[in-house]
Design an enzyme around this catalytic site. Structure first.
Site, PDB file in Angstrom:
ATOM      1  CB  CYS A   1      35.695  40.839  40.722  1.00  0.00           C
ATOM      2  SG  CYS A   1      35.427  42.536  40.161  1.00  0.00           S
TER       3      CYS A   1
ATOM      4  CG  ASP B   1      39.403  39.395  42.524  1.00  0.00           C
ATOM      5  OD1 ASP B   1      39.740  39.440  41.322  1.00  0.00           O
ATOM      6  OD2 ASP B   1      38.595  40.182  43.033  1.00  0.00           O
TER       7      ASP B   1
END
Length: 133
Positions: A50, A57
């Site tokens: 991120c 992620d």
């Protein structure tokens, strides 16, 4: 003088553009021998960073396309997708960039890329991009 837009949560234009021009391995192809069929490739171990929180992620990327003159070479696709693990990029941008790079590599009749991302904070995102749009 340019002004940097920032939202109430601290997201800015730099976060939004993150990862869009990062160098990634080339997606290679090989000559297609048939017409009128569909290929689906599922990659269950997608990961990226991120750009705001710097936290990882995770998700599954599903690529569907109808090849024209060329098919995607799977080892190069694997290396391309695995390179995202060090890239700060939002889900939406990753899915659209994967589609853009796939189309550039193999010029399919049509293609779609779907990202199904692991729930975070009680929310699960599914992003889909299509060519032609």
């Amino acid at each position: 003088m340019s002004r940097r837009r920032t939202t109430k949560l601290g997201y800015n234009d730099e976060h939004a553009r993150s990862g869009l021009t990062t160098g990634l391995p080339e997606i290679e192809t090989w000559p297609n021998q048939y017409k009128g069929y569909e290929i689906t490739i599922e990659i269950p171990e997608y990961t990226a960073i991120c750009p705001k929180t710097q936290l990882p992620d995770f998700g599954t990327i599903r690529i569907r396309y109808m090849p024209d003159q060329a098919c995607v070479e799977l080892k190069s696709l694997k290396l391309y997708i695995h390179a995202y693990r060090n890239v700060g990029i939002f889900y939406e941008n990753a899915v659209n960039r994967i589609l853009q790079d796939l189309v550039k590599a193999c010029h399919p009749v049509w293609a779609s890329v779907t990202g199904e991302f692991t729930a975070r904070g009680g929310l699960r995102s599914v992003i889909e991009a299509k060519y032609p749009s």
